[in-house]
Design a protein around this motif. Structure first.
Motif, PDB file in Angstrom:
ATOM      1  N   GLU A 179       9.488 -19.068 -21.115  1.00 49.60           N
ATOM      2  CA  GLU A 179       9.833 -18.646 -22.523  1.00 49.60           C
ATOM      3  C   GLU A 179       8.910 -19.930 -23.639  1.00 49.60           C
ATOM      4  O   GLU A 179       7.920 -19.305 -24.489  1.00 49.60           O
ATOM      5  CB  GLU A 179      11.089 -18.750 -23.152  1.00 49.60           C
ATOM      6  CG  GLU A 179      11.509 -18.191 -24.575  1.00 49.60           C
ATOM      7  CD  GLU A 179      10.910 -16.869 -24.913  1.00 49.60           C
ATOM      8  OE1 GLU A 179      10.238 -16.621 -25.826  1.00 49.60           O
ATOM      9  OE2 GLU A 179      10.958 -15.932 -24.111  1.00 49.60           O
ATOM     10  N   ARG A 180       9.079 -21.036 -23.234  1.00 48.99           N
ATOM     11  CA  ARG A 180       8.021 -22.066 -23.772  1.00 48.99           C
ATOM     12  C   ARG A 180       6.695 -21.876 -23.633  1.00 48.99           C
ATOM     13  O   ARG A 180       5.957 -22.157 -24.612  1.00 48.99           O
ATOM     14  CB  ARG A 180       8.605 -23.411 -23.550  1.00 48.99           C
ATOM     15  CG  ARG A 180       9.883 -23.753 -24.177  1.00 48.99           C
ATOM     16  CD  ARG A 180      10.483 -25.216 -24.001  1.00 48.99           C
ATOM     17  NE  ARG A 180      11.304 -25.196 -22.509  1.00 48.99           N
ATOM     18  CZ  ARG A 180      10.606 -25.769 -21.652  1.00 48.99           C
ATOM     19  NH1 ARG A 180       9.548 -26.588 -21.395  1.00 48.99           N
ATOM     20  NH2 ARG A 180      11.616 -25.776 -20.388  1.00 48.99           N
ATOM     21  N   TYR A 247      16.653 -19.592 -27.902  1.00 46.05           N
ATOM     22  CA  TYR A 247      15.529 -18.685 -28.175  1.00 46.05           C
ATOM     23  C   TYR A 247      15.910 -17.440 -28.894  1.00 46.05           C
ATOM     24  O   TYR A 247      14.940 -16.515 -28.968  1.00 46.05           O
ATOM     25  CB  TYR A 247      14.731 -18.331 -26.868  1.00 46.05           C
ATOM     26  CG  TYR A 247      14.370 -19.550 -26.142  1.00 46.05           C
ATOM     27  CD1 TYR A 247      13.365 -20.336 -26.640  1.00 46.05           C
ATOM     28  CD2 TYR A 247      14.899 -20.002 -24.955  1.00 46.05           C
ATOM     29  CE1 TYR A 247      13.085 -21.587 -25.870  1.00 46.05           C
ATOM     30  CE2 TYR A 247      14.420 -21.250 -24.301  1.00 46.05           C
ATOM     31  CZ  TYR A 247      13.599 -21.841 -24.736  1.00 46.05           C
ATOM     32  OH  TYR A 247      13.027 -22.986 -23.784  1.00 46.05           O
ATOM     33  N   TYR A 295      14.922 -23.918 -30.367  1.00 44.67           N
ATOM     34  CA  TYR A 295      13.633 -24.172 -30.135  1.00 44.67           C
ATOM     35  C   TYR A 295      12.497 -23.747 -31.296  1.00 44.67           C
ATOM     36  O   TYR A 295      12.544 -22.493 -31.614  1.00 44.67           O
ATOM     37  CB  TYR A 295      13.140 -23.626 -28.860  1.00 44.67           C
ATOM     38  CG  TYR A 295      11.740 -24.010 -28.299  1.00 44.67           C
ATOM     39  CD1 TYR A 295      11.406 -25.417 -27.773  1.00 44.67           C
ATOM     40  CD2 TYR A 295      10.667 -23.118 -28.588  1.00 44.67           C
ATOM     41  CE1 TYR A 295      10.322 -25.652 -27.305  1.00 44.67           C
ATOM     42  CE2 TYR A 295       9.496 -23.625 -28.173  1.00 44.67           C
ATOM     43  CZ  TYR A 295       9.212 -24.904 -27.599  1.00 44.67           C
ATOM     44  OH  TYR A 295       7.891 -25.217 -27.099  1.00 44.67           O
TER      45      TYR A 295
END
Length: 297
Positions: A179-180, A247, A295
């Motif tokens: 995801e990052r 997220y 995040y």
């Protein structure tokens, strides 16, 4: 130049040898990080006697797969490798897999993964018979996403986004990392023309079937019980909640919707049901209580 990184924890030595035999010929070096195995002396002996390009680092404690993966990334950077193939101890890359994956690891692509052929769920003939696009660009980290094992990653990109989250220990470590990558503008590609021989838990097919979105459209597919320990059940629920809290603005409810299904599968089909349900419940409780910073890039 490329290398491979393997995390070990009390591995079956014959399965590890099969992994190493298929891996060592496809990379320039293999790094092993051992997470407190009781048979670490056997792992070192195997490395010293059979593999000239294999380096073993060991921690006396099990620090979790995320911690181990970060040490492997550090080793790749320290020794000047641009790409690293990440593997579980019992996963076996097929011949030519690395060459095929690396073809796509260019530009903004930071991770390329193969098709995952689970020994307990599919045969090679069934994989060949599937109607899949040869290449997929993944836009969701956790929905039919790329798992750690078998992924060829760009080391610089992996370190730029912070590597793996040590706090997760195990489970959803890969999807959190993916995801990052996505949120930082990198692409993830899945190459279905090659596969990794893998094993997710101790999967056993149940009589339940659910509709799933696949590359061939919506299909009714069987559910599998995983046979995980209560400890793994704890991290399955806790880390899905942590992922959602980090997220959710980008992923919606990804991860959360699986928790009731995992609990139901344990209740219906597995041994040690009460211990596992308690572990799931404890994970939900701890995940909700954890202070998580949402995040932001």
């Amino acid at each position: 130049m490329r290398c491979a990184g393997i995390v070990t924890y009390n591995p079956d030595l014959e399965r590890l040898r099969a992994n190493l035999n298929n891996t060592a010929s496809q990379v320039d070096a293999v790094f092993v990080f051992d997470n407190g195995s009781e048979n670490v002396a056997d792992i070192r002996s195997l490395a010293d006697s059979e593999y000239t390009t294999l380096r073993v680092e060991a921690d006396p404690n099990n620090r979790g797969i995320a911690f181990a993966l970060n040490r492997l990334l550090d080793a790749a950077k320290e020794h000047g490798f641009k790409h690293m193939l990440l593997l579980d101890q019992d996963s076996v890359p097929t011949e030519g897999m690395c060459d095929e994956l690396e073809r796509h690891l260019t530009g903004s692509v930071a991770l390329v993964c193969p098709f995952i052929l689970d020994r307990n769920r599919m045969t090679e003939e069934e994989w060949q018979a599937q109607k899949m696009p040869p290449l997929e660009r993944l836009t969701h980290a956790a929905k039919h996403g790329a798992i750690t094992s078998g992924s060829l990653v760009d080391v610089a990109a992996a370190l730029e986004v912070g590597g793996f989250d040590d706090n997760l220990f195990i489970d959803y470590v890969d999807f959190d990392f993916n995801e990052r990558l996505i949120l930082n503008g990198y692409e993830i590609v899945k190459d279905n023309t090659v596969y990794l021989l893998h094993e997710k838990g101790k999967s056993e097919r149940t009589w339940l079937k659910v509709p799933r979105n696949t590359s061939a459209g919506v299909q009714w597919q069987p559910l599998y019980k995983l046979g995980y320990s209560p400890m793994r059940c704890y991290y399955q629920s806790r880390n899905r909640i942590v992922y959602w809290k980090k997220y959710h603005r980008h992923t919606g409810g990804e991860g959360l919707t699986e928790i009731p299904l995992l609990m139901a599968l344990s209740l219906l089909f597995e041994n040690h049901r009460i211990a596992k349900l308690r572990a799931y419940s404890r994970g939900i409780h701890d995940g909700m209580k954890m202070k998580i910073v949402e995040y932001r890039k």
